[in-house]
Design an enzyme around this catalytic site. Structure first.
Site, PDB file in Angstrom:
ATOM      1  N   TYR A 288      45.500  72.110 189.022  1.00 64.78           N
ATOM      2  CA  TYR A 288      45.223  70.814 189.652  1.00 64.78           C
ATOM      3  C   TYR A 288      44.102  70.949 190.681  1.00 64.78           C
ATOM      4  O   TYR A 288      43.116  70.207 190.663  1.00 64.78           O
ATOM      5  CB  TYR A 288      46.488  70.276 190.314  1.00 64.78           C
ATOM      6  CG  TYR A 288      46.239  69.109 191.242  1.00 64.78           C
ATOM      7  CD1 TYR A 288      45.924  67.850 190.735  1.00 64.78           C
ATOM      8  CD2 TYR A 288      46.314  69.259 192.629  1.00 64.78           C
ATOM      9  CE1 TYR A 288      45.683  66.774 191.574  1.00 64.78           C
ATOM     10  CE2 TYR A 288      46.075  68.189 193.474  1.00 64.78           C
ATOM     11  CZ  TYR A 288      45.759  66.951 192.945  1.00 64.78           C
ATOM     12  OH  TYR A 288      45.512  65.893 193.791  1.00 64.78           O
TER      13      TYR A 288
ATOM     14  N   LYS B 117      57.282  59.438 191.650  1.00 61.00           N
ATOM     15  CA  LYS B 117      56.690  60.773 191.623  1.00 61.00           C
ATOM     16  C   LYS B 117      57.731  61.884 191.512  1.00 61.00           C
ATOM     17  O   LYS B 117      57.409  63.007 191.114  1.00 61.00           O
ATOM     18  CB  LYS B 117      55.832  61.000 192.876  1.00 61.00           C
ATOM     19  CG  LYS B 117      54.574  60.147 192.899  1.00 61.00           C
ATOM     20  CD  LYS B 117      53.790  60.290 194.195  1.00 61.00           C
ATOM     21  CE  LYS B 117      53.187  61.661 194.350  1.00 61.00           C
ATOM     22  NZ  LYS B 117      52.102  61.921 193.398  1.00 61.00           N
TER      23      LYS B 117
ATOM     24  N   SER C 179      41.204  66.198 196.669  1.00 62.36           N
ATOM     25  CA  SER C 179      42.445  66.737 197.224  1.00 62.36           C
ATOM     26  C   SER C 179      42.177  67.881 198.183  1.00 62.36           C
ATOM     27  O   SER C 179      41.265  68.702 197.954  1.00 62.36           O
ATOM     28  CB  SER C 179      43.351  67.226 196.088  1.00 62.36           C
ATOM     29  OG  SER C 179      44.436  67.967 196.587  1.00 62.36           O
TER      30      SER C 179
END
Length: 328
Positions: free
Chosen positions: A139, A177, A116
């Site tokens: 995250y 999502k 990411s």
């Protein structure tokens, strides 16, 4: 057989569909269906089998996974950047990833996994060097740590390992999502339900709506995955973005005018959208202060250097593709 973790999710299901278009149906999808909305993502796909992510973990540990695997696409993760349970995030994103990594290495199976752009935090340099990495949440930290783990094991590598640092991906199959869906998804749903689109007021030194991100269409992100499937001799960690940042205002305008065109209405300029109250700037949330990337722009030179030369869609082109599926 091809294994896709997170295969019922956003990028994963688009990848399943892309493999199907190549005539590949021998696909094992690994995911959790606690959120049953994901089922819609696979309804038009052809797969060989489905395994719950916890059952798959057990199968890996007990060596009960087929030994005829040709490639693993590890797309599954807890992607909630506001997740408060760090132990859960680390267990799923780091520990599970290590398990898959070692299983692939022991059997010399190519692995392409999802990293990411969040690993860069609030920095302004987005190239794949450690000095540019400053994760701001659990995250991002979990993704950053696994990238580091992969790099620390380069000398013992037996098979391809590719990490893809996705920037802001948007496109079909992200309905499940919810809050974590792309801004394009949120803008579309706001406009169709309320007739307005809400953007943040100025933040991080940027004027209202002028915060910038590198927005990449999901089809382009899938194309990068397939490139590494076709070139198993290449390993490394690569940015996956367009290489060009665009403003939230541009995304909002593209979504609104795409909907207006579908409805037979003329397009509006940004100033018209603001003066008509169609774009509304709302206060920046306190919860995001210090945890928000006001600017991202992928340096894709490493990706280009290993041979990936496909053109990436800009926001206007990508939103047009997205809306053609949402509105037709």
């Amino acid at each position: 057989m091809y294994i896709i973790t997170g295969g019922a999710g956003f990028i994963g299901s688009n990848l399943v569909r892309a493999l199907n278009r190549r005539g590949i149906e021998d696909i094992l999808v690994v995911d959790s269906l606690l959120e049953t909305k994901k089922i819609n993502n696979l309804a038009d796909c052809k797969i060989a089998d489905f395994v719950d992510l916890e059952d798959f973990r057990d199968q890996l540990l007990s060596d009960r996974v087929s030994h005829s695997v040709q490639s693993v696409f590890h797309q599954g993760a807890c992607s909630d950047t506001m997740a408060a349970d760090g132990r859960y995030v680390m267990s799923l994103n780091f520990d599970y990833s290590k398990l898959i990594y070692h299983w692939c290495q022991e059997r010399e199976v190519p692995l392409v996994y999802a990293s990411s752009a969040s690993v860069y935090g609030a920095g302004l340099i987005f190239s794949e060097e450690p000095e540019n990495e400053h994760p701001l949440n659990a995250y991002a930290f979990s993704k950053w740590l696994f990238d580091r783990y992969v790099n620390d094991h380069v000398s013992s590598r037996k098979a391809q390992v590719v990490g893809l640092r996705y920037f802001n991906v948007y496109g079909p199959r992200e309905d499940h999502k919810g809050r974590m869906a792309s801004v394009a998804w949120h803008f579309f749903n706001q406009y169709r339900s309320e007739g307005i689109v809400k953007l943040f007021k100025g933040s991080g030194g940027y004027e209202s709506g002028l915060q910038q991100r590198d927005f990449i269409y999901v089809g382009d992100a899938v194309g990068v995955n397939l490139y590494f499937l076709d070139h198993p001799q290449i390993s490394g960690i690569f940015n996956v973005g367009t290489g060009k940042s665009q403003t939230f205002n541009e995304v909002a305008r593209a979504v609104i005018n795409g909907c207006r065109q579908h409805d037979g209405e003329e397009p509006f300029s940004l100033s018209q959208l603001v003066s008509e109250g169609i774009i509304d700037y709302i206060p920046f949330p306190d919860a995001l202060v210090g945890k928000y990337q006001s600017f991202t722009e992928a340096n894709i030179s490493s990706l280009r250097e290993v041979g990936y030369q496909e053109k990436f869609l800009d926001v206007e082109e990508g939103i047009s593709h997205y809306l053609s599926e949402r509105l037709n």
